[in-house]
Design an enzyme around this catalytic site. Sequence first.
Site, short mmCIF file in Angstrom:
data_model
loop_
_atom_site.label_atom_id
_atom_site.label_comp_id
_atom_site.label_asym_id
_atom_site.label_seq_id
_atom_site.Cartn_x
_atom_site.Cartn_y
_atom_site.Cartn_z
CE LYS A 114 -4.58 -1.85 1.81
NZ LYS A 114 -5.37 -1.95 2.79
CE LYS A 197 -5.42 -9.33 -1.78
NZ LYS A 197 -5.28 -8.79 -0.51
CE LYS A 200 -11.71 -4.79 0.61
NZ LYS A 200 -11.90 -4.78 2.42
#
Length: 331
Positions: A114, A197, A200
């Site tokens: 992130k 992966k 969302k």
Amino acid sequence: MKSQQTIFSGIQPSGDLHIGHYFGAMKNWVALQNQYRSIFCIVDEHAITVPQDPEKLRERTLDIAMWYLAAGIDPKRSIIFVQSHNSDHTELSWILNTITPFGELERMTQFKDKSSKMKKAGIPAGLLNYPTLMAADILLYQTDAVPVGEDQKQHVELARTLARKFNSRFGVTFKEPKELIQKFGSRIMSLQDPTKKMSKSDENKNSYIGLLDAPDDIRGKIKIAVTDSGKEIIFNQEKKPAIANLLTIFSLFSGLQIKDIEKKYKRKGYGEFKKDLGNIAVAHLEPLQQKYRALKKNPEQVKEILREGVKSAKQISSKTLADAKQKIGFL
Ligand code: TYM
């Protein structure tokens, strides 16, 4: 019956839920709630470690509770609550921060992923400290096992390390939790890139099947999902990662074993396999969506479940927190 044992898990209200959340988390929780004292949280304090729109955050928080219920979490058996409704979480998190080495937090994969997309000056400290809040979530409830997808393993390991460290320094206070990761479905991959992966936060909406996707979208996304070279429908993670992912999803939706699916499509092409998978996915998700929509019409009922949930949660967490505070020498 492991009636004495406790499980704790949660989902962040930070974006659309997809089938990775369903298979990696919720569906397993439903089965586990009959064996364990079960606590399921909606982790809004984790969600704000990256910017959120306040109104959307509020709506999504309630939405996740509705999905828990639609998936089959039974509030009579399990505790369902919102993290920010129980301030014990942030309080214990602060205490745990004081025994957590900075380097441990910096090497967390999720933090690296992130933060790598942000400029250094813009990385919020909360993103770094995220795992200590997650450790607090888990340790407050004397949790034995944490049912999560593969990507959360490192965070649960840190929670265990922190429990051990605190216990050895101040005396036994927390249980040392273990991750509970299903062999199958704990890492659903993107439909557009099987090396990534299903996520969302992916900007390409074709990469995931949202739990609320319309039937035509579900079929369409499966139809355009990437495949591997060759024609055979066989499970081979290294050579055929895209088909392996689709076979996994097929198996999870249908309940069929991989080898039986391989047999069924032995002389058939990707087209037929994908068409059937689309139909199976729709047939499975539609009833779930109907339950969700029914709950959406009655938000007060869901809010009441959350109000009751936090009362039960607090009864457990307040004891652990009081013990931890006493042990570290707070007056
Ligand atoms: P979150 O919100 O990213 O995801 C919720 C759960 O869904 C699983 N998951 C997946 N499983 C399989 N395949 C996928 N593609 C996939 N994507 C998501 C996740 O592994 C997770 O189990 N930090 C946590 C939330 C959290 C938590 C906790 C979990 C906060 N406190 C305490 C357990 C215990 C998170 O971000 O999950």
